[in-house]
Scaffold this motif. Structure first.
Motif, PDB file in Angstrom:
ATOM      1  N   PRO A 119       0.816  -1.229   0.000  1.00 38.57           N
ATOM      2  CA  PRO A 119       0.000   0.000   0.000  1.00 38.57           C
ATOM      3  C   PRO A 119       0.845   1.274   0.000  1.00 38.57           C
ATOM      4  O   PRO A 119       0.478   2.264  -0.640  1.00 38.57           O
ATOM      5  CB  PRO A 119      -0.823  -0.121   1.296  1.00 38.57           C
ATOM      6  N   LEU A 120       1.975   1.257   0.720  1.00 38.42           N
ATOM      7  CA  LEU A 120       2.875   2.412   0.738  1.00 38.42           C
ATOM      8  C   LEU A 120       3.430   2.679  -0.654  1.00 38.42           C
ATOM      9  O   LEU A 120       3.411   3.816  -1.148  1.00 38.42           O
ATOM     10  CB  LEU A 120       4.012   2.158   1.734  1.00 38.42           C
ATOM     11  N   TYR A 121       3.907   1.627  -1.300  1.00 42.24           N
ATOM     12  CA  TYR A 121       4.422   1.763  -2.664  1.00 42.24           C
ATOM     13  C   TYR A 121       3.329   2.258  -3.606  1.00 42.24           C
ATOM     14  O   TYR A 121       3.563   3.137  -4.435  1.00 42.24           O
ATOM     15  CB  TYR A 121       4.973   0.423  -3.160  1.00 42.24           C
ATOM     16  N   GLU A 122       2.119   1.700  -3.471  1.00 39.07           N
ATOM     17  CA  GLU A 122       1.031   2.054  -4.380  1.00 39.07           C
ATOM     18  C   GLU A 122       0.652   3.526  -4.239  1.00 39.07           C
ATOM     19  O   GLU A 122       0.352   4.204  -5.235  1.00 39.07           O
ATOM     20  CB  GLU A 122      -0.173   1.156  -4.117  1.00 39.07           C
ATOM     21  N   GLN A 123       0.664   4.057  -3.009  1.00 38.33           N
ATOM     22  CA  GLN A 123       0.374   5.478  -2.821  1.00 38.33           C
ATOM     23  C   GLN A 123       1.437   6.332  -3.502  1.00 38.33           C
ATOM     24  O   GLN A 123       1.114   7.332  -4.152  1.00 38.33           O
ATOM     25  CB  GLN A 123       0.303   5.810  -1.331  1.00 38.33           C
ATOM     26  N   HIS A 124       2.688   5.952  -3.366  1.00 38.84           N
ATOM     27  CA  HIS A 124       3.763   6.684  -4.043  1.00 38.84           C
ATOM     28  C   HIS A 124       3.564   6.634  -5.568  1.00 38.84           C
ATOM     29  O   HIS A 124       3.720   7.646  -6.259  1.00 38.84           O
ATOM     30  CB  HIS A 124       5.120   6.085  -3.680  1.00 38.84           C
ATOM     31  N   ARG A 125       3.239   5.452  -6.084  1.00 39.42           N
ATOM     32  CA  ARG A 125       3.054   5.305  -7.532  1.00 39.42           C
ATOM     33  C   ARG A 125       1.916   6.197  -8.024  1.00 39.42           C
ATOM     34  O   ARG A 125       2.023   6.863  -9.056  1.00 39.42           O
ATOM     35  CB  ARG A 125       2.763   3.839  -7.872  1.00 39.42           C
ATOM     36  N   GLN A 126       0.815   6.212  -7.268  1.00 37.02           N
ATOM     37  CA  GLN A 126      -0.332   7.034  -7.669  1.00 37.02           C
ATOM     38  C   GLN A 126      -0.011   8.520  -7.577  1.00 37.02           C
ATOM     39  O   GLN A 126      -0.498   9.315  -8.391  1.00 37.02           O
ATOM     40  CB  GLN A 126      -1.536   6.689  -6.801  1.00 37.02           C
ATOM     41  N   LYS A 132       2.250  13.529 -13.090  1.00 37.91           N
ATOM     42  CA  LYS A 132       2.378  13.450 -14.552  1.00 37.91           C
ATOM     43  C   LYS A 132       1.135  13.997 -15.238  1.00 37.91           C
ATOM     44  O   LYS A 132       1.213  14.672 -16.263  1.00 37.91           O
ATOM     45  CB  LYS A 132       2.620  11.997 -14.979  1.00 37.91           C
ATOM     46  N   LYS A 133      -0.043  13.724 -14.668  1.00 39.03           N
ATOM     47  CA  LYS A 133      -1.306  14.178 -15.253  1.00 39.03           C
ATOM     48  C   LYS A 133      -1.665  15.602 -14.820  1.00 39.03           C
ATOM     49  O   LYS A 133      -2.700  16.134 -15.257  1.00 39.03           O
ATOM     50  CB  LYS A 133      -2.440  13.232 -14.848  1.00 39.03           C
ATOM     51  N   LEU A 150      -4.112  12.182  -2.109  1.00 35.41           N
ATOM     52  CA  LEU A 150      -3.225  11.039  -1.879  1.00 35.41           C
ATOM     53  C   LEU A 150      -2.183  11.357  -0.812  1.00 35.41           C
ATOM     54  O   LEU A 150      -1.884  10.522   0.054  1.00 35.41           O
ATOM     55  CB  LEU A 150      -2.525  10.649  -3.181  1.00 35.41           C
ATOM     56  N   MET A 151      -1.630  12.573  -0.861  1.00 38.40           N
ATOM     57  CA  MET A 151      -0.613  12.957   0.114  1.00 38.40           C
ATOM     58  C   MET A 151      -1.209  13.005   1.518  1.00 38.40           C
ATOM     59  O   MET A 151      -0.586  12.555   2.493  1.00 38.40           O
ATOM     60  CB  MET A 151       0.002  14.308  -0.262  1.00 38.40           C
ATOM     61  N   THR A 152      -2.421  13.551   1.637  1.00 38.24           N
ATOM     62  CA  THR A 152      -3.085  13.605   2.943  1.00 38.24           C
ATOM     63  C   THR A 152      -3.309  12.203   3.498  1.00 38.24           C
ATOM     64  O   THR A 152      -3.019  11.918   4.670  1.00 38.24           O
ATOM     65  CB  THR A 152      -4.435  14.333   2.827  1.00 38.24           C
ATOM     66  N   GLU A 153      -3.837  11.303   2.660  1.00 38.76           N
ATOM     67  CA  GLU A 153      -4.075   9.921   3.096  1.00 38.76           C
ATOM     68  C   GLU A 153      -2.767   9.232   3.461  1.00 38.76           C
ATOM     69  O   GLU A 153      -2.694   8.484   4.444  1.00 38.76           O
ATOM     70  CB  GLU A 153      -4.784   9.149   1.980  1.00 38.76           C
TER      71      GLU A 153
END
Length: 225
Positions: free
Chosen positions: A178-185, A191-192, A201-204
Motif C-alpha cells: 500500500p505504501l508503494y502504491e500510494q507513491h506510484r499514484q 504526470k497528469k 493522496l498525500m493527505t491519506e
C-alpha cells in the motif's frame, strides 16, 4: 552492528555524531538503550571527547536523554512530537505536491520513477532499511524538483521522533505494497497535473501515521514516552 566510521569524515566528532544518529533513527540503537561514553569511544576507536560532544548534540535534538544519577539513554519516542512533525510535514508536503502538479522537471520525474522501481525491489526483498531510505528519497525528490530543498532540510530538523516511528512501522509490518502504491499514484497524478488527486493522496499517505501510533505504542510500550 557496524561501528566503522565513514571514510574521510569532516571531523571525528561529526562522523561519530552522524553514525550514532543513523543508528538511533534506524532503531539499531532502540529507544531506552543505555549509552556509555567509554564503551562508545572504544567501539568507534576515538577519544571520549567527540563521543561526549555527540551525545550533547543528540540530546539537543531530543534523541538522547541524560538522566542525573542514572546515565545517558536513547530517548523514548514522544508521541506529541511525532504528531507535531506529522502535522507540519502534511502542510508542507501538500503544498509541494501542488507545485509539482503545475511544474515538475522531467529529470525529477525520471528520478521518481527510478525510485519507484527500487521500492518495488524492496517490497519484494523485505529490506526495511532501504525501504525507509527510498521513502524519504521519494519525498525529497518532490521538494528538490520544486526548488524547495532548504524547506526539506528545515523540516528534517523536527522529524527525529516521527522518523523513528515510521521506521518501527516498517520493521513491524512488512506489508509495504500500500505504501508503494500510494507513491506510484502520486507520481501518476503529478504526470497528469491532477492537483486535487495528488493532494488527497498525500493527505491519506501521511495520515497513516495517526492510526499506526496507537498500534505501535500498544505493541512496543517500552519504546514510547
Amino acid at each position: 552492528m557496524n561501528f566503522n566510521l565513514p571514510p574521510q569524515p569532516a571531523s571525528t566528532r561529526d562522523a561519530v555524531y552522524m553514525q550514532l544518529k543513523e543508528q538511533i533513527l534506524k532503531l539499531e540503537l532502540p529507544p531506552g538503550t543505555p549509552l556509555s561514553e567509554n564503551e562508545t569511544s572504544l567501539l568507534f576507536k576515538v577519544s571520549r571527547t567527540p563521543v561526549r560532544e555527540s551525545f550533547l548534540r543528540l540530546a539537543g535534538e531530543g534523541l538522547v536523554q541524560v538522566l542525573p544519577q542514572r546515565g545517558t539513554f536513547v530517548s523514548l519516542i514522544d508521541t506529541v512530537l511525532v504528531e507535531e512533525a506529522r502535522f507540519m510535514r502534511e502542510q508542507l508536503e501538500k503544498a509541494v505536491i501542488l507545485l509539482a502538479c503545475s511544474h515538475f522537471p522531467e529529470q525529477s520525474m525520471q528520478a521518481l520513477l527510478e525510485n519507484l522501481r527500487q521500492q518495488q525491489a524492496c517490497v519484494r526483498d523485505k529490506d526495511d532499511k532501504s525501504m525507509f531510505e527510498l521513502d524519504e528519497a521519494f519525498h525529497r525528490i518532490l521538494f528538490d524538483g520544486c526548488s524547495k530543498s532548504n524547506t526539506w532540510s528545515i523540516m528534517q530538523q523536527m522529524n527525529a521522533h516521527l522518523n523513528r516511528s515510521r521506521m518501527l512501522r516498517l520493521v513491524d509490518d512488512h506489508n509495504w505494497e500500500p505504501l508503494y502504491e500510494q507513491h506510484r499514484q502520486m507520481a501518476e497524478a503529478i504526470k497528469k497535473q491532477d492537483s486535487q488527486t495528488a493532494q488527497q493522496l498525500m493527505t491519506e499517505h501521511l495520515s497513516l501515521n495517526i492510526a499506526d501510533q496507537a498500534l505501535l505504542k500498544e505493541k512496543y510500550p517500552d519504546y514510547y514516552k
